[in-house]
Scaffold this motif. Structure first.
Motif, PDB file in Angstrom:
ATOM      1  N   ASN A  43       0.816  -1.215   0.000  1.00  0.00           N
ATOM      2  CA  ASN A  43       0.000   0.000   0.000  1.00  0.00           C
ATOM      3  C   ASN A  43       0.849   1.264   0.000  1.00  0.00           C
ATOM      4  O   ASN A  43       0.507   2.247  -0.652  1.00  0.00           O
ATOM      5  CB  ASN A  43      -0.914   0.014   1.230  1.00  0.00           C
ATOM      6  CG  ASN A  43      -2.009  -1.032   1.127  1.00  0.00           C
ATOM      7  OD1 ASN A  43      -2.274  -1.550   0.054  1.00  0.00           O
ATOM      8  ND2 ASN A  43      -2.640  -1.344   2.249  1.00  0.00           N
ATOM      9  N   SER A  74       1.314   1.212  -5.714  1.00  0.00           N
ATOM     10  CA  SER A  74      -0.110   1.069  -5.996  1.00  0.00           C
ATOM     11  C   SER A  74      -0.312   1.092  -7.493  1.00  0.00           C
ATOM     12  O   SER A  74       0.602   0.825  -8.245  1.00  0.00           O
ATOM     13  CB  SER A  74      -0.891   2.176  -5.292  1.00  0.00           C
ATOM     14  OG  SER A  74      -0.384   3.435  -5.652  1.00  0.00           O
ATOM     15  N   THR A  75      -1.536   1.399  -7.935  1.00  0.00           N
ATOM     16  CA  THR A  75      -1.875   1.309  -9.353  1.00  0.00           C
ATOM     17  C   THR A  75      -0.968   2.177 -10.205  1.00  0.00           C
ATOM     18  O   THR A  75      -0.720   3.312  -9.880  1.00  0.00           O
ATOM     19  CB  THR A  75      -3.330   1.760  -9.567  1.00  0.00           C
ATOM     20  OG1 THR A  75      -4.151   0.919  -8.789  1.00  0.00           O
ATOM     21  CG2 THR A  75      -3.737   1.663 -11.026  1.00  0.00           C
ATOM     22  N   THR A 108      -3.552   5.471  -4.565  1.00  0.00           N
ATOM     23  CA  THR A 108      -4.638   4.767  -3.868  1.00  0.00           C
ATOM     24  C   THR A 108      -4.116   3.457  -3.276  1.00  0.00           C
ATOM     25  O   THR A 108      -3.511   2.654  -3.988  1.00  0.00           O
ATOM     26  CB  THR A 108      -5.791   4.466  -4.833  1.00  0.00           C
ATOM     27  OG1 THR A 108      -6.257   5.675  -5.415  1.00  0.00           O
ATOM     28  CG2 THR A 108      -6.942   3.768  -4.103  1.00  0.00           C
ATOM     29  N   ARG A 117      -3.672  -0.317  -2.014  1.00  0.00           N
ATOM     30  CA  ARG A 117      -4.203  -1.625  -2.445  1.00  0.00           C
ATOM     31  C   ARG A 117      -4.690  -2.361  -1.190  1.00  0.00           C
ATOM     32  O   ARG A 117      -3.925  -3.066  -0.533  1.00  0.00           O
ATOM     33  CB  ARG A 117      -3.134  -2.412  -3.195  1.00  0.00           C
ATOM     34  CG  ARG A 117      -2.837  -1.800  -4.571  1.00  0.00           C
ATOM     35  CD  ARG A 117      -1.976  -2.697  -5.431  1.00  0.00           C
ATOM     36  NE  ARG A 117      -1.768  -2.099  -6.748  1.00  0.00           N
ATOM     37  CZ  ARG A 117      -2.546  -2.310  -7.812  1.00  0.00           C
ATOM     38  NH1 ARG A 117      -3.584  -3.125  -7.713  1.00  0.00           N
ATOM     39  NH2 ARG A 117      -2.284  -1.725  -8.967  1.00  0.00           N
ATOM     40  N   SER A 118      -5.947  -2.177  -0.885  1.00  0.00           N
ATOM     41  CA  SER A 118      -6.518  -2.682   0.357  1.00  0.00           C
ATOM     42  C   SER A 118      -7.208  -4.040   0.203  1.00  0.00           C
ATOM     43  O   SER A 118      -7.692  -4.606   1.180  1.00  0.00           O
ATOM     44  CB  SER A 118      -7.518  -1.664   0.918  1.00  0.00           C
ATOM     45  OG  SER A 118      -8.506  -1.367  -0.061  1.00  0.00           O
ATOM     46  N   TYR A 177      -8.719 -10.589  -5.475  1.00  0.00           N
ATOM     47  CA  TYR A 177      -9.947 -10.094  -6.103  1.00  0.00           C
ATOM     48  C   TYR A 177     -10.335 -10.977  -7.285  1.00  0.00           C
ATOM     49  O   TYR A 177      -9.486 -11.417  -8.066  1.00  0.00           O
ATOM     50  CB  TYR A 177      -9.741  -8.665  -6.594  1.00  0.00           C
ATOM     51  CG  TYR A 177     -11.003  -7.994  -7.117  1.00  0.00           C
ATOM     52  CD1 TYR A 177     -11.979  -7.537  -6.242  1.00  0.00           C
ATOM     53  CD2 TYR A 177     -11.209  -7.827  -8.479  1.00  0.00           C
ATOM     54  CE1 TYR A 177     -13.131  -6.926  -6.711  1.00  0.00           C
ATOM     55  CE2 TYR A 177     -12.354  -7.213  -8.968  1.00  0.00           C
ATOM     56  CZ  TYR A 177     -13.313  -6.764  -8.079  1.00  0.00           C
ATOM     57  OH  TYR A 177     -14.456  -6.155  -8.546  1.00  0.00           O
ATOM     58  N   GLU A 231     -11.959  -0.187 -11.012  1.00  0.00           N
ATOM     59  CA  GLU A 231     -11.397   0.502  -9.849  1.00  0.00           C
ATOM     60  C   GLU A 231     -10.981  -0.497  -8.773  1.00  0.00           C
ATOM     61  O   GLU A 231      -9.928  -0.344  -8.131  1.00  0.00           O
ATOM     62  CB  GLU A 231     -12.405   1.499  -9.282  1.00  0.00           C
ATOM     63  CG  GLU A 231     -12.635   2.733 -10.142  1.00  0.00           C
ATOM     64  CD  GLU A 231     -13.627   2.516 -11.283  1.00  0.00           C
ATOM     65  OE1 GLU A 231     -13.933   3.480 -11.986  1.00  0.00           O
ATOM     66  OE2 GLU A 231     -14.090   1.361 -11.467  1.00  0.00           O
ATOM     67  N   ASP A 232     -11.810  -1.527  -8.580  1.00  0.00           N
ATOM     68  CA  ASP A 232     -11.495  -2.536  -7.565  1.00  0.00           C
ATOM     69  C   ASP A 232     -10.200  -3.286  -7.896  1.00  0.00           C
ATOM     70  O   ASP A 232      -9.412  -3.612  -6.998  1.00  0.00           O
ATOM     71  CB  ASP A 232     -12.646  -3.527  -7.430  1.00  0.00           C
ATOM     72  CG  ASP A 232     -13.904  -2.894  -6.844  1.00  0.00           C
ATOM     73  OD1 ASP A 232     -13.782  -1.807  -6.246  1.00  0.00           O
ATOM     74  OD2 ASP A 232     -14.991  -3.474  -6.998  1.00  0.00           O
ATOM     75  N   GLN A 235      -7.680  -2.085  -9.305  1.00  0.00           N
ATOM     76  CA  GLN A 235      -6.576  -1.183  -8.985  1.00  0.00           C
ATOM     77  C   GLN A 235      -6.351  -1.068  -7.481  1.00  0.00           C
ATOM     78  O   GLN A 235      -5.350  -0.497  -7.038  1.00  0.00           O
ATOM     79  CB  GLN A 235      -6.856   0.194  -9.589  1.00  0.00           C
ATOM     80  CG  GLN A 235      -6.875   0.179 -11.110  1.00  0.00           C
ATOM     81  CD  GLN A 235      -7.406   1.476 -11.695  1.00  0.00           C
ATOM     82  OE1 GLN A 235      -6.709   2.485 -11.712  1.00  0.00           O
ATOM     83  NE2 GLN A 235      -8.642   1.462 -12.162  1.00  0.00           N
ATOM     84  N   ARG A 236      -7.289  -1.581  -6.694  1.00  0.00           N
ATOM     85  CA  ARG A 236      -7.140  -1.592  -5.235  1.00  0.00           C
ATOM     86  C   ARG A 236      -6.692  -2.957  -4.728  1.00  0.00           C
ATOM     87  O   ARG A 236      -6.580  -3.161  -3.517  1.00  0.00           O
ATOM     88  CB  ARG A 236      -8.470  -1.206  -4.573  1.00  0.00           C
ATOM     89  CG  ARG A 236      -8.956   0.207  -4.900  1.00  0.00           C
ATOM     90  CD  ARG A 236     -10.204   0.551  -4.103  1.00  0.00           C
ATOM     91  NE  ARG A 236     -10.679   1.895  -4.400  1.00  0.00           N
ATOM     92  CZ  ARG A 236     -11.658   2.183  -5.253  1.00  0.00           C
ATOM     93  NH1 ARG A 236     -12.289   1.195  -5.882  1.00  0.00           N
ATOM     94  NH2 ARG A 236     -12.013   3.430  -5.484  1.00  0.00           N
ATOM     95  N   CYS A 260      -2.265  -5.238 -11.069  1.00  0.00           N
ATOM     96  CA  CYS A 260      -2.680  -6.260 -10.108  1.00  0.00           C
ATOM     97  C   CYS A 260      -2.000  -7.570 -10.492  1.00  0.00           C
ATOM     98  O   CYS A 260      -2.109  -8.023 -11.644  1.00  0.00           O
ATOM     99  CB  CYS A 260      -4.206  -6.410 -10.145  1.00  0.00           C
ATOM    100  SG  CYS A 260      -4.866  -7.514  -8.889  1.00  0.00           S
TER     101      CYS A 260
END
Length: 416
Positions: A14, A18-19, A220, A222-223, A227, A274-275, A277-278, A303
């Protein structure tokens, strides 16, 4: 693995990586160049290394089909459409077939869609045979090699086997008239009858503009640990279960539907891109075929792809270091996914993310309009250029015939 180790992984990922935008990479975002020959191959420029002649076929083989159903422009099989558009304006195109290294036959064999947008491949063999008969009758170039210096884009689930169910695709085999041609296809699996030697495996089409419109700020966090969005069962086509995805997707659901580290569901939210990228890891399991657009989406959005498809042959494998950027999990080991992923050291995760941030690798997975240096179009041309010069054995002696024009299922021999 201890909870503290999981926390370390999340914090490292995180805070640091990130992305990464597939389209604009700022200097502050860490990246790592692909080392060795693979990085050089990825950056190759095919212009000047080959010449391609594009057959001008009647519009019933391409343009009229697309006019009937414009959805074909956005589905994952659309590479066949964009490849023709690219070649028509490409500097490698020649209008003189006598100087051509390669001949391209623009046939849209996947643009026959159900109301749900799935391709119906059942007319494809007859359509392809018709196109080959046409060029063999009107130009001399097919007959001198029986297609050995020709290439076709066949982005069906199982390529030129033209069926979406593996068992039936294997039973059909590759269309006999394509046995000497080079096939550009999304399907790739080692030791499979639907992948012939010399084929070029490409990524499925994913709309570049659509993905760009869903980019989120690069910092952002990556929480999400793991996925996935998609089917786990295909009740309509596999009512007894176990055949679809060879049971791998079902195993994901049964083992991890209640695991808090796994954000998995059949729902496809508007925040899907978007998800991704998290997320740190994105599952890319086989479905009816080994490949899916998730692989492209995972690379574009940084990802780490978790590839669950035994013996898969990945796109542009001579240029993209898949072993370095992805995680490979055998289908039989799906029940141990949590252990496998949480056991990966943070420093390994960070290096994979740095490699994924490489803009050249992202570009190689896309078919943008207009084309851009290093994109998937150029990687296909690089693959064709590396096959040159043609061996003298591809040219037949006068009167020599190797292909059997009457081979294959009887239904395929009917006029199209």
């Amino acid at each position: 693995m201890k909870l503290t180790s999981w926390v370390l992984i999340f914090l490292a990922c995180n805070l640091a990586f990130s992305t990464i935008s597939a389209f604009r990479l700022s200097r502050s975002q860490p990246t790592e160049r692909i080392s060795g020959s693979a990085g050089d191959v990825l950056d190759d420029n095919p212009v000047g290394r080959l010449k391609v002649f594009v057959y001008e076929l009647p519009s019933k083989y391409n343009k009229k089909i697309l006019q009937k159903d414009p959805r074909c422009l956005t589905h994952m099989f659309a590479a066949e459409i964009y490849m023709q558009r690219f070649l028509l304006s490409s500097p490698v195109r020649t209008l003189n077939p006598e100087e051509a290294d390669w001949f391209y036959v623009p046939v849209y064999t996947t643009c026959d869609l159900t109301p749900n947008g799935l391709p119906l491949p059942f007319k494809s063999p007859r359509m392809m045979r018709s196109a080959i008969q046409l060029i063999a009758s009107n130009w001399p170039y097919w007959n001198r090699t029986e297609g050995a210096d020709h290439f076709f884009v066949v982005p069906h689930d199982f390529g030129a086997c033209f069926h979406y169910q593996e068992e039936k695709a294997i039973g059909r085999g590759i269309l006999p008239l394509l046995q000497r041609a080079t096939l550009v296809q999304t399907f790739g699996q080692r030791n499979h009858v639907c992948l012939k030697e010399g084929s070029i495996t490409v990524p499925p089409y994913a709309p570049p503009q659509k993905m760009q419109s869903h980019l989120i700020p690069g910092k952002t966090p990556r929480s999400i640990f793991v996925y996935f969005r998609g089917l786990f069962y295909d009740v309509g086509n596999d009512p007894e279960g176990g055949y679809y995805a060879r049971g791998a997707r079902a195993a994901v659901w049964e083992n991890f539907k209640d695991n808090p580290l796994f954000d998995i569901s059949t729902e496809h939210p508007t925040t899907y891109y978007e998800d991704m990228q998290r997320a740190i890891f994105c599952l890319c399991p086989l479905g009816w075929a080994p490949w899916s657009p998730r692989l492209v989406e995972a690379v574009i959005f940084g990802c780490i792809p978790v590839i669950i498809a035994d013996d898969i042959v990945l796109p542009f494998a001579d240029a993209i270091p898949w072993e370095d950027i992805g995680v490979f999990v055998d289908e039989k080991d799906v029940p141990y996914l949590d252990t496998i992923l949480t056991s990966i050291p943070p420093e390994v995760i960070l290096r994979k993310q740095r490699l994924l941030a490489n803009p050249s690798m992202k570009q190689a997975m896309l078919f943008p309009q207009p084309a851009q240096p290093g994109d998937a179009f150029h990687q296909v041309l690089n693959g064709l250029a590396r096959k040159l010069p043609h061996d003298r054995s591809v040219y037949l002696r006068p009167g020599e015939k190797l292909l059997n024009w009457t081979a294959g299922p009887v239904a395929d021999l009917k006029p199209w």
